[in-house]
Write an enzyme that holds these catalytic residues in place. Structure first.
Site, short mmCIF file in Angstrom:
data_model
loop_
_atom_site.label_atom_id
_atom_site.label_comp_id
_atom_site.label_asym_id
_atom_site.label_seq_id
_atom_site.Cartn_x
_atom_site.Cartn_y
_atom_site.Cartn_z
N ALA A 12 0.80 -1.22 0.00
CA ALA A 12 0.00 0.00 0.00
C ALA A 12 0.84 1.27 0.00
O ALA A 12 0.28 2.36 0.10
CB ALA A 12 -0.94 0.00 1.21
N GLY A 201 15.97 1.49 9.54
CA GLY A 201 15.71 1.37 10.97
C GLY A 201 16.75 0.49 11.64
O GLY A 201 17.07 -0.59 11.15
N GLU A 216 14.03 4.42 14.16
CA GLU A 216 14.11 5.01 12.83
C GLU A 216 15.41 5.78 12.66
O GLU A 216 15.96 6.33 13.62
CB GLU A 216 12.92 5.93 12.58
N LYS A 490 4.83 -10.22 -40.61
CA LYS A 490 3.79 -9.93 -39.63
C LYS A 490 2.59 -10.83 -39.87
O LYS A 490 2.09 -10.94 -40.98
CB LYS A 490 3.39 -8.45 -39.74
N HIS A 502 15.79 -12.05 -48.42
CA HIS A 502 16.28 -10.69 -48.21
C HIS A 502 15.31 -9.61 -48.69
O HIS A 502 14.58 -9.79 -49.65
CB HIS A 502 17.64 -10.45 -48.90
N TYR A 505 8.89 -7.54 -47.32
CA TYR A 505 7.85 -7.39 -46.30
C TYR A 505 6.75 -8.40 -46.59
O TYR A 505 6.16 -8.39 -47.68
CB TYR A 505 7.26 -5.98 -46.29
N ASN A 516 10.11 -20.22 -52.49
CA ASN A 516 11.22 -19.25 -52.50
C ASN A 516 10.67 -17.87 -52.87
O ASN A 516 10.14 -17.68 -53.97
CB ASN A 516 12.30 -19.66 -53.49
N ALA A 519 14.12 -11.66 -53.85
CA ALA A 519 14.55 -10.44 -53.15
C ALA A 519 13.60 -9.29 -53.44
O ALA A 519 13.12 -9.11 -54.57
CB ALA A 519 15.97 -10.08 -53.58
N TYR A 526 -2.79 -3.92 -47.24
CA TYR A 526 -3.67 -2.92 -46.63
C TYR A 526 -4.22 -1.98 -47.70
O TYR A 526 -3.46 -1.39 -48.48
CB TYR A 526 -2.87 -2.14 -45.59
#
EC number: 2.7.7.23
Length: 595
Positions: A12, A201, A216, A490, A502, A505, A516, A519, A526
């Site tokens: 607390a 203490g 203390e 992703k 290589h 994305y 395969n 490159a 999207y």
């Protein structure tokens, strides 16, 4: 046999020195909040009940979601201090509630408690029922406004007190504290010695070595050289603890700055008492039964001269004198400290034992970011050492960070500069690093991950990742597959023995086996509003510089030419080209005047 041990964890504290909007005990070290480390250690002791005393509702929510068998109790905002924190837990120690399904009660002020039907004069040791051993054999009542939650029912005979901001207490030490009989004592505390005890203490002992009080740091006199400090960890007989806290709370309420100095009417019958005119503002009553510096609260400095005067003026136990609160300005919150009970027991002829440990760095609390970093480094060193002894090779312990939640197998090799966090699991023979960051991921046997970041993904056996690859959440890399340099993937599945070598994305894709990807391939998933899926079937070979505009599907064994933009589905075994006729202009540079 059912355990007779209850554990109270104090969580607390406001943690103002952390300078954070996050409650102090929810700050992470090695992948878990501090309070979780304390709870994990506590659960190994197999107590019959564990109670966390909290103030911030976020602490309660975390514990409810993560440790459902732990009871949470709110500490009042009206009264502060570790003593009141433990006091708040006493009714729930005695209740039949197990787990946090029991409704929490946030007590708004001390007025909500009915602490036995007796007067404030019971803070006088002469009238204290601690001296009546028979009265401690049976149950005691504690009430709240919600009613009697104890009803004299059996309850744990011992209470272990821990702190949520002291996350490194060794389990072996706790086990020793719990297993060691109290014998003739009412409790035991853990102490340690520090070369520089400032801020902690101090443990004051009498001439026989018994613990007399805890002072203390702000109340230490210049001539006092004490380097034995209280760690805060302790175990107490439940009945004695409850009785002491009852009396100390009454004294705390009676002697708060909003109360008048104690008058004759407040004193025990037939006892002398100093009257109001002899008192000064913010004075308390203290017992004058001992010649040593024993007072009800270690917050107050009492000099030898004061006690010599007290000894001469009051010769029998239980008499009272007024004293000036010389540090009242330093204790503006009027905390009720748990450490007060040590002196209280001593004044009543009851002993508190001690266990002294040399592992001082493991028992000091976290109050600021510097201590947080130091604590995490200590824990990280422990984790690394444990895995090394288990059969994991860690080339550079100084540059490797491993969360307490990570699982490693034998013959894993971790190269310099790696960070392994969350629920990561790494199987036998994997080589990680250098400079790999992996969180909440599964890494299969004989996998190689070099200079890569992997988050919430699954890498199957024999896969090779990196260098400079980024594997994002929801990705599965199949057995013996390869993800090469400057590749980001992703929410995709890459089948067994497929390659994305290589500069690519891959997003929201299902890629089969033996594929395969050339490159520089881009999966355009999207459309500005929604994400769409690309499906690449087994055995597909894509050319360099391809763009797949989702949603689109490429059939088994198909090929795509270099530079193609694939907008439509490709049937099995076909070749797809985006063909623009090449135009060559002779002597263009010469005509342009390039020389």
């Amino acid at each position: 046999m059912k355990s007779d041990l209850a554990i109270v964890i104090l969580a607390a504290g406001r943690g103002t020195r952390m300078r954070s909007s996050t409650p102090k005990v929810l700050h992470n070290i090695a992948g878990l909040p501090m309070v979780a480390h304390v709870l994990r250690g506590a659960q190994l002791l197999k107590p019959c009940k564990t109670i966390v005393v909290f103030r911030d509702v976020r602490v309660e929510q975390y514990i409810r979601n993560t440790f459902p068998d732990v009871l949470t109790v709110a500490q009042s905002d009206a009264l502060y201090g570790t003593g009141f924190g433990v006091f708040s837990a006493i009714p729930w120690i005695r209740s039949e509630s197990y787990g946090n399904t029991y409704p929490n009660t946030r007590h708004e002020s001390h007025a909500e408690y009915e602490l036995d039907a007796c007067d404030l004069d019971t803070c006088n040791p002469a009238s204290d029922r601690l001296n009546d051993q028979e009265s401690l054999k049976g149950g005691r009542h504690i009430h709240t406004k919600s009613g009697d939650v104890t009803n004299n029912k059996p309850f744990p005979s011992r209470v272990l007190i821990l702190y949520a901001d002291v996350p490194l207490v060794p389990f072996q030490l706790l086990e020793e504290l719990v297993r060691k009989p109290l014998k003739q004592a009412v409790g035991a505390i853990v102490t340690t010695h520090l070369d520089n005890p400032k801020g902690y203490g101090r443990v004051m002992r009498d001439n026989l070595g018994s613990i007399a009080k805890i002072i203390e740091d702000s109340n230490i006199l210049p001539e006092q050289s004490i380097n034995e400090v209280n760690t805060g960890v302790g175990i107490f007989d439940t009945e004695y603890l409850q009785d002491a806290l009852n009396k100390l709370l009454k004294c705390h309420i009676a002697h708060s700055p909003n109360q008048d100095c104690v008058t004759n009417q407040d004193c025990v019958t037939n006892q002398d008492c100093v009257t109001n005119q002899d008192c000064v503002t913010n004075q308390d009553c203290v017992p004058a039964a001992h010649t040593e510096a024993h007072v009800l609260s270690p917050k107050v400095i009492v000099t030898e001269q004061i006690h010599k005067k007290a000894e001469s003026e009051h010769q029998h136990a239980g008499q009272w004198m007024c004293r000036q609160d010389t540090v009242g300005a330093q204790n503006t919150k009027e905390e009720m400290r748990l450490t007060d009970i040590v002196e209280y027991f001593y004044n009543n002829g009851l002993r508190v034992n001690s266990i002294t440990t040399s592992d001082s760095e493991l028992l000091l609390g976290v109050n600021n970011r510097v201590q947080l970093a130091k604590t995490e480094k200590i824990l990280n060193d422990q984790i690394i050492k444990r895995w090394q002894l288990y059969g994991v090779t860690i080339k550079s312990p100084e540059t490797t960070w491993i969360d307490s939640t990570v699982q490693l197998s034998e013959d894993v090799l971790i190269l310099p500069g790696c960070i392994l966090s969350g629920r990561t699991r790494i199987e036998e023979g994997a080589v990680i690093g250098p400079f790999a960051t992996i969180s909440d991921s599964f890494i299969g046997k004989n996998t190689i991950v070099k200079r890569a970041e992997i988050i919430d993904a699954r890498i199957e056996e024999g896969a090779v990742i990196g260098p400079f690859a980024f594997i994002r959440p929801g990705t599965v890399i199949g057995k013996d597959s390869k993800v090469g340099t400057f590749v980001e993937i992703k929410q995709s599945n890459i089948g067994p023995e497929s390659k994305v070598p290589h500069l690519s994305y891959i997003g929201d894709a299902n890629i089969g086996s033996h594929v395969n990807i050339g490159a520089g391939n881009i999966f355009a998933n999207y459309d500005g509003k929604l994400k769409h899926e690309t499906c690449i079937d087994d055995g597909v070979k894509t050319g360099a510089g391809n763009v797949f505009v989702a949603p689109v599907k490429v059939g088994r064994g198909a090929y795509t030419g270099a530079g193609s933009v694939i907008r439509d589905d490709i049937e099995e075994g076909a070749l797809s080209l985006t063909e623009l006729k090449q135009k060559t202009i002779p002597k263009w540079a010469e005509n342009r005047g390039d020389g």
